[in-house]
Write an enzyme that holds these catalytic residues in place. Structure first.
Site, PDB file in Angstrom:
ATOM      1  N   HIS A 278      -9.080   2.834  -2.300  1.00  4.10           N
ATOM      2  CA  HIS A 278      -7.641   2.619  -2.174  1.00  4.10           C
ATOM      3  C   HIS A 278      -7.082   1.840  -3.357  1.00  4.10           C
ATOM      4  CE1 HIS A 278      -3.779   1.829  -0.614  1.00  4.10           C
ATOM      5  NE2 HIS A 278      -4.048   0.817   0.188  1.00  4.10           N
TER       6      HIS A 278
ATOM      7  N   CYS B 120     -14.151   0.172   7.141  1.00  2.00           N
ATOM      8  CA  CYS B 120     -13.261  -0.230   6.054  1.00  2.00           C
ATOM      9  C   CYS B 120     -13.323   0.800   4.936  1.00  2.00           C
ATOM     10  CB  CYS B 120     -13.681  -1.584   5.502  1.00  2.00           C
ATOM     11  SG  CYS B 120     -13.807  -2.862   6.750  1.00  2.00           S
TER      12      CYS B 120
ATOM     13  N   CYS C  79       0.815  -1.219   0.000  1.00  2.00           N
ATOM     14  CA  CYS C  79       0.000   0.000   0.000  1.00  2.00           C
ATOM     15  C   CYS C  79       0.845   1.264   0.000  1.00  2.00           C
ATOM     16  CB  CYS C  79      -0.945  -0.016   1.190  1.00  2.00           C
ATOM     17  SG  CYS C  79      -2.019  -1.450   1.167  1.00  2.00           S
TER      18      CYS C  79
ATOM     19  N   LYS D 194     -11.000   6.306   2.969  1.00  2.00           N
ATOM     20  CA  LYS D 194     -12.391   5.991   3.292  1.00  2.00           C
ATOM     21  C   LYS D 194     -13.311   6.383   2.139  1.00  2.00           C
ATOM     22  CE  LYS D 194     -15.297   4.486   4.764  1.00  2.00           C
ATOM     23  NZ  LYS D 194     -16.248   3.594   5.317  1.00  2.00           N
TER      24      LYS D 194
END
Lengths: 400, 497
Positions: free
Chosen positions: A344, A213, A88, A340
């Site tokens: 992502h 998530c 990430c 959020k």
């Protein structure tokens, strides 16, 4: 003795694609979308770019190996292109490569671009990986929320805090980001969500519910960097500069040595400590104007507030619930809505965070603009709380 | 009969999951209303990650306790449902038990007699070995939904350790009859049994071949039926023990219960399972007759020694039976046994091919759950790595380790979650980080978890399980999983909820 890269690299152009479920386009279009914006913003031509760093993480469903996909998509003129992958933290890693090339004097102008097309899998969440590594012989392999969910219980245990209080702080994290995301035209999710909805959402990995998530989306972001001298010669007198880009990587002690209690992220502490030193930040709680952190899950953001040294140990939930990190708080966190609301796309996220800081530092953030933005921090966390890569970037104006 | 070899330890294993037969009947009586008469009690069923090998391993661990592994020379594994038709299943058992490379190991199969066949073979092996021999049986039989087998069968494992020292029960005599009496059969490659009429099996099979074998063994032992104090007669047929005992003149009080109330008939393992239970209760001098019917009959007479009073398995059959978790989850049972294909979603579609080269490089430590103590820093870690994990460990040379077996140690939970997103055959996927007192720290899956029973600080112990199944190549990889210790803090937590 190293002197670091503070003020040695200026960002002269950035671009960010629309994030979201981009059913209409593939990786190539996303890359071009971000690149065209960045090129126009920088006011240069493609032929002026000396080298490029390309960040992409999930190759099985994306563009495949190597740097060729970037060079082809952007039709780069046979310049050096390097493909980077660091989970990430991939986007920030691409920026780090480009920045170091400029800081070293090897390049005048370098490009960093990150992209991820996650919505070609046919299901929600991150792509499921093929197994068969050494670690698969013994290591349980859960989902991303499953690994980060473990922070919550360990945090509650370490600070002797009722889980209900932790859950409430986590819910506030998500509530705040959704409020902010409404004002981000390029975000994926632009809808306010009530605390009640967040707290009562279906369970994904205990204690993380659906709204704990981040979204999963497609996107790309891009930066063009050069030296401050060249930036000035182009008429950019007070350019945005990189104050620090630091990265810290697990060596397996969290997972195999009996010291860490599971309630924090070692590498965020190490990377931020080094970043503050490189950037000359003495007191982050007083000096930082804005932060964009890796809120893959609400609990990650909560714990990160302490790991960055902004909230005292055990006090992040209090600061969060007090509104310290809200849009109108002392240090807004995820003023653009964060992972959020943007989702992502792994290779792009670090650069997307830098994009927001770049806009804010130039008073170009529209409805989201904060007054007197001086230092912005970005934070990426790849992997799991137990084995990870943490990146911390600090951005400001030249001379600040 | 070699008098110097006997049973020196015994153990059993029964999966925690117990399906109430009423749930099977409720689901299937539309096909066969006659099932309603068989709706009493529970049958044990293996979780998705258990098979004949893992149950045999757990039973052997139950028997062995701290028995020194270096004193074991052989492993005989018995099952008709071994996971591999060609790969030494006993070799997996030996690895999981942490035995040395110099053991003799083989599989025994072929009929419901396989458990006693393995015992007979094991006695022979022990008589010619320096060390002890582990005889371990496991059985996980498939049955068609709505069949009598589905109601009557149960999954379980049992193990005996045969040796010369501290004999708990010696073998007085044995006798076998072999006759191609086909009461049922399962052709190679088939999932289910095909059986013949029960009345014929009783009358021509059990009531003729069993007496023939029992008379044979009694004659060899120069004993009479009245000398038998305990009768172990495994059978899927109800009340057949009574009929056989009556015919032979064995006291009804000698009959060992067939365990249908909580377990069911565990096939080739069942004789050893019942024997393990009988040995828990046996007193010195008691004679146990084990009779195992299948295409003939094996009969053995054992006699408990004074040492029997001093031995206890780690948990024993009674202990495992007591930790059952009765459920009405018939669909879960069907799914675990591959009888229904659930909708697992696209997340279940991933490559799961194990590199056999890589598995072999680490097989000893992975099968045996063996960590290492770095000789320089004295820090224990799992897995062993070229450079030790301890802070301050040398970076300029490859680390050297002493073995530290972790399988029989308890640990404490540092972090955990219940993951509903990741694909798992038994959602949610419980996993987290555990800490051993010796310093080793391992990320592990948690199994046999009641809701809320895995919590930070909970004590866990280790179980040998299937880690992953490759459904394309039909390979399975085994590793260890952690389970909350029964009666520990975790269970109390669950009770509080």
């Amino acid at each position: 003795m190293s002197t670091g890269i503070r003020d040695k690299v200026a960002i002269i152009g950035m671009g960010c694609s629309q994030f979201g479920e981009r059913w209409d386009v593939g990786s190539d279009e996303l890359m071009v979308e971000a690149f065209v914006e960045a090129l126009g913003d920088a006011g240069i031509t493609r032929d002026e770019i000396d080298a490029a760093w390309f960040g992409v993480s999930c190759d099985p469903i994306n563009v495949g190996n190597s740097s060729v996909p970037l060079a082809v998509a952007l039709r780069l003129p046979n310049i050096p292109v390097t493909r980077v992958e660091n989970m990430c933290a991939t986007g920030t890693e691409a920026l780090r490569g480009a920045a170091y090339a400029v800081a070293s004097g090897a390049c005048d102008i370098a490009l960093a671009l990150g992209v991820e097309k996650l919505k070609d899998t046919g299901y929600g969440g991150l792509p499921v990986r093929t197994k068969g590594l050494f670690n698969d012989l013994w290591m349980p392999y859960g989902s991303a929320p499953g690994t980060f969910a473990q922070l919550a219980g360990a945090y509650a245990a370490a600070h002797d805090m009722p889980m209900a209080d932790v859950k409430r702080a986590m819910a506030h994290v998500s509530w705040k980001s959704h409020e902010n995301g409404v004002k981000s035209p390029k975000a994926h999710l632009r809808k306010a969500v009530s605390m009640e909805t967040i707290l009562n959402a279906p369970m994904i990995a205990e204690p993380l519910g659906l709204f704990d998530c981040c979204g999963v989306s497609d996107g790309a972001a891009c930066a063009i960097v050069t030296t401050p001298e060249i930036a000035r010669s182009m008429g950019k007198n007070s350019p945005v500069t990189i104050k620090s880009l630091q990265i810290s990587v697990s060596n397996g002690q969290e997972s195999s040595y009996n010291e860490w209690d599971g309630s924090y992220v070692v590498n965020t502490r190490k990377a931020s400590g080094r970043a503050y030193a490189e950037a000359g930040i003495k007191d982050p709680r007083r000096e930082l104007s804005l932060i964009e952190v890796h809120d893959c899950f609400s609990v990650t953001e909560m714990v990160t507030m302490e790991d960055l040294g902004i909230s005292s140990p055990g006090k992040a939930p209090r600061d969060i619930l007090d509104g310290f990190y809200d849009a109108d708080g002392k240090i807004p966190c995820q003023i653009d809505g964060g992972l959020k609301c943007f989702g992502h796309p792994i290779g792009a996220s670090g650069l997307r965070m830098a994009y927001e800081m770049y806009l804010q530092l130039q008073d170009r953030a529209g409805e989201r603009q904060r007054a007197d933005v001086r230092f912005g921090l970005t934070h990426n966390l790849g992997g799991t709380p137990i084995n990870n890569v943490a990146c911390v970037g600090i951005f400001g104006r030249l001379g600040d | 009969m070699s008098q110097d070899v006997g049973i020196v330890a015994y153990g059993a294993y029964v999966p925690q999951l117990r399906l109430r037969r009423s749930a099977i009947v409720a689901a299937n009586s539309w096909v066969n209303p006659g099932l309603k008469a068989q709706g009493k009690g529970e049958r044990a069923f293996a979780s998705w990650d258990e098979d004949a090998v893992t149950m045999a391993v757990e039973a052997a661990r139950d028997a062995l306790g701290e028995f020194p592994r270096g004193g074991i020379s052989g492993v005989v594994f018995a099952s008709t449902t071994a996971p591999f038709a060609d790969r030494l299943n006993a070799g997996i058992v030996a690895g999981a038990l942490g035995l040395g490379d110099d053991v003799t190991a083989f599989d025994v199969s072929g009929s419901m007699r396989a458990g006693t066949s393995a015992l007979i073979a094991g006695l022979g092996l022990a008589a010619t070995s320096e060390g002890a021999v582990v005889v371990a049986a496991g059985e996980r039989r498939r049955s068609k939904p709505g069949s009598a087998q589905e109601l009557g069968n149960g999954d379980a494992g049992a193990a005996l350790v045969l040796g010369r020292e501290n004999i708990l029960a010696r073998v007085v005599a044995r006798y076998s009859v072999t006759r191609d009496f086909v009461d049922h059969f399962r052709a190679a490659g088939e999932a289910y049994d095909y059986g013949w009429e029960e009345r014929w099996v009783r009358e021509e099979g059990y009531l003729k071949l069993v007496p023939e074998a029992v008379r044979g063994v009694l004659a060899k032992a120069q004993l009479s039926a009245r000398d038998i104090s305990t009768l172990v007669l495994p059978s899927p047929l109800a009340k057949i023990e009574q009929a056989v005992a009556k015919k032979l003149g064995i006291a009804e009080s000698a009959i060992v219960d067939g365990l249908s109330a909580q377990l069911g008939y565990s096939g080739a393992a069942h004789g050893l399972v019942m024997l393990a239970g009988a040995l828990e209760k046996a007193r010195p001098g008691e004679r146990i007759l084990v009779v195992n019917f299948a295409n003939g009959c094996d009969a053995l007479i054992l006699e408990a020694t004074p040492a029997i009073a001093d031995f206890a398995p780690r948990r024993g059959l009674s202990g495992w039976l007591a930790v059952g978790k009765p459920v009405d989850d018939y669909m879960r049972f069907l799914s675990y046994n591959g009888e229904v294909g659930m909708e697992w979603g696209a997340r279940a579609e991933f490559g799961n091919k194990y590199a056999l080269t890589m598995e072999y490089r680490f097989s000893r430590d992975m099968l045996g759950f063996i960590g290492g103590r770095d000789k320089a820093t004295r820090v224990v870690q799992f897995p062993k790595t070229p450079l030790a994990v301890a802070p301050g460990a040398a970076a300029d040379r490859v680390a050297s380790y002493e073995d530290v077996p972790l399988a029989n140690l308890r640990a404490r939970v540092i972090a955990c979650t219940a993951d509903w997103l990741t694909y798992h055959p038994s959602p949610p996927f419980y996993f987290g980080l555990v800490q051993f007192d010796n310093g080793a720290r391992v990320q592990m899956e948690f199994v046999d978890v009641a809701a809320g029973s895995v919590a930070i600080g909970a004590t866990v112990e280790m179980l040998f399980r299937i880690k992953e199944i490759d459904n394309v190549r039909h390979y399975r990889h085994y590793f260890w999983k952690a389970t909350p210790v029964a009666g520990g803090a975790a269970q109390q937590l669950e009770a509080a909820q």
